[in-house]
Scaffold this motif. Structure first.
Motif, short mmCIF file in Angstrom:
data_model
loop_
_atom_site.label_atom_id
_atom_site.label_comp_id
_atom_site.label_asym_id
_atom_site.label_seq_id
_atom_site.Cartn_x
_atom_site.Cartn_y
_atom_site.Cartn_z
N PHE A 1 1.01 -1.74 0.41
CA PHE A 1 -0.20 0.44 0.27
C PHE A 1 0.59 1.21 -0.12
O PHE A 1 1.10 1.59 0.62
N TYR B 1 0.33 4.71 1.35
CA TYR B 1 -0.45 6.05 1.71
C TYR B 1 0.23 7.14 1.75
O TYR B 1 1.22 7.21 1.96
N LEU C 1 -4.17 9.82 7.66
CA LEU C 1 -4.18 8.62 7.07
C LEU C 1 -4.47 8.71 5.28
O LEU C 1 -5.96 8.14 5.63
N LEU D 1 -5.30 6.70 1.51
CA LEU D 1 -4.82 5.93 0.31
C LEU D 1 -4.00 6.44 -0.53
O LEU D 1 -5.59 7.03 -1.38
N TYR E 1 -2.76 0.45 -4.17
CA TYR E 1 -1.99 -0.24 -3.20
C TYR E 1 -2.21 -1.88 -3.98
O TYR E 1 -2.98 -1.46 -5.58
N ARG F 1 -1.75 -6.09 -5.29
CA ARG F 1 -1.92 -7.82 -4.41
C ARG F 1 -1.12 -8.62 -5.15
O ARG F 1 -1.18 -8.23 -6.38
N THR G 1 -6.11 -8.51 5.40
CA THR G 1 -5.88 -8.09 6.02
C THR G 1 -6.41 -7.81 7.48
O THR G 1 -6.00 -7.34 8.68
N GLY G 2 -6.94 -8.68 7.44
CA GLY G 2 -7.98 -8.85 9.06
C GLY G 2 -7.54 -9.56 9.47
O GLY G 2 -8.05 -9.96 10.53
N PRO H 1 -1.76 -8.21 11.16
CA PRO H 1 -1.18 -6.75 11.07
C PRO H 1 -0.27 -5.84 9.85
O PRO H 1 0.06 -7.01 8.86
N LEU H 2 -0.66 -4.79 9.19
CA LEU H 2 -0.07 -4.19 8.28
C LEU H 2 1.38 -3.43 8.77
O LEU H 2 1.33 -2.91 9.88
N PHE I 1 3.98 -0.84 8.56
CA PHE I 1 4.47 0.30 7.32
C PHE I 1 6.14 0.85 8.00
O PHE I 1 6.65 0.19 8.89
N GLY I 2 6.66 2.03 6.76
CA GLY I 2 7.70 2.07 6.57
C GLY I 2 8.03 2.93 7.53
O GLY I 2 7.03 3.31 7.82
#
Lengths: 109, 115
Positions: free
Chosen positions: B33, B35, B43, B45, B48, B50, B99-100, B103-104, B106-107
């Motif tokens: 993703f 953002y 934030l 979006l 993204y 897949r 995604t549920g 976790p996501l 992040f950089g």
């Protein structure tokens, strides 16, 4: 109307206090719910998932009310290190996470 | 500990210049993703992917922004030409579908300033 709404704060609380944040979401198809934490000038990180029955992780308690479409986060015995922005996050199946703008917490000595 | 890596960390550029931001997702993650975060909007979006395929880029201004994933280890976000209103922190994140259940990650973000 934003899909996820939060009180931006800031919440300024003394150490040891209990503080609660609420968040509302507009899409009744939302299935998964999370709280992320973001420190100043850092990236967001997962704090905890929110389950239908409510869940607790140490000093943190998350609750979900699907009927009213709101999520809450309770922090007990606040520490200075809890100072951060708390992001409410919702997700529908196979779609990206939608983030609230966050609630800023400052815990004061 | 696996991390999402973003470069550059900071970028200051003049209006009209091209900006390229890079992201290396966590190995094995199938969803990436982009953002953008500002004080006013929070934030948002932008796009993204897949399994490297673009799924949604409706959050991006199409005339100036482009997102690509040339291979599984690299995602790019380009702005050409850049404008002062593009000043923001751009985050890349990676995760697993669904995604549920995970976790996501992040950089650290790219802090962009366009003058």
């Amino acid at each position: 109307r934003k899909e996820v709404e939060q009180d931006p704060g800031p919440f300024n609380v003394p150490e040891g206090a209990t503080v609660a944040f609420n968040c509302t979401y507009s899409n009744s198809a939302s299935q998964s719910f999370f709280w992320y934490r973001q420190d100043c000038r850092k990236e967001p990180k997962l704090l905890m998932s929110v389950y239908s029955s409510g869940n607790e992780d140490g000093r943190f308690t998350a609750q979900l009310n699907r009927a009213s479409q709101y999520i809450s986060l309770l922090i007990r015995d606040s520490k200075l290190s809890d100072s951060a922005t708390y992001l409410c996050v919702v997700n529908r199946r196979n779609t990206p996470l939608v983030f609230g703008k966050g609630t800023r917490l400052s815990v004061i000595a | 500990d696996a991390r999402v890596t973003q470069t550059p960390r900071h970028k200051v550029t003049e209006m009209g210049q091209e900006v390229t931001m890079r992201c290396q997702p966590i190995l094995g993650h199938n969803t990436v993703f982009w953002y953008r975060q500002t004080m006013m909007q929070g934030l948002e979006l932008l796009a993204y992917f897949r399994n490297r395929a673009p799924l949604d880029d409706s959050g991006m201004p199409k005339d100036r922004f482009s997102a690509e994933m040339p291979d599984a280890t690299l995602a790019t976000l380009k702005i050409q030409p850049s404008e002062p209103r593009d000043s923001a922190v751009y985050f890349c994140a990676s995760g697993l579908v669904p995604t549920g259940n995970s976790p996501l990650h992040f950089g650290n973000g790219t802090r962009l300033t366009v003058t």
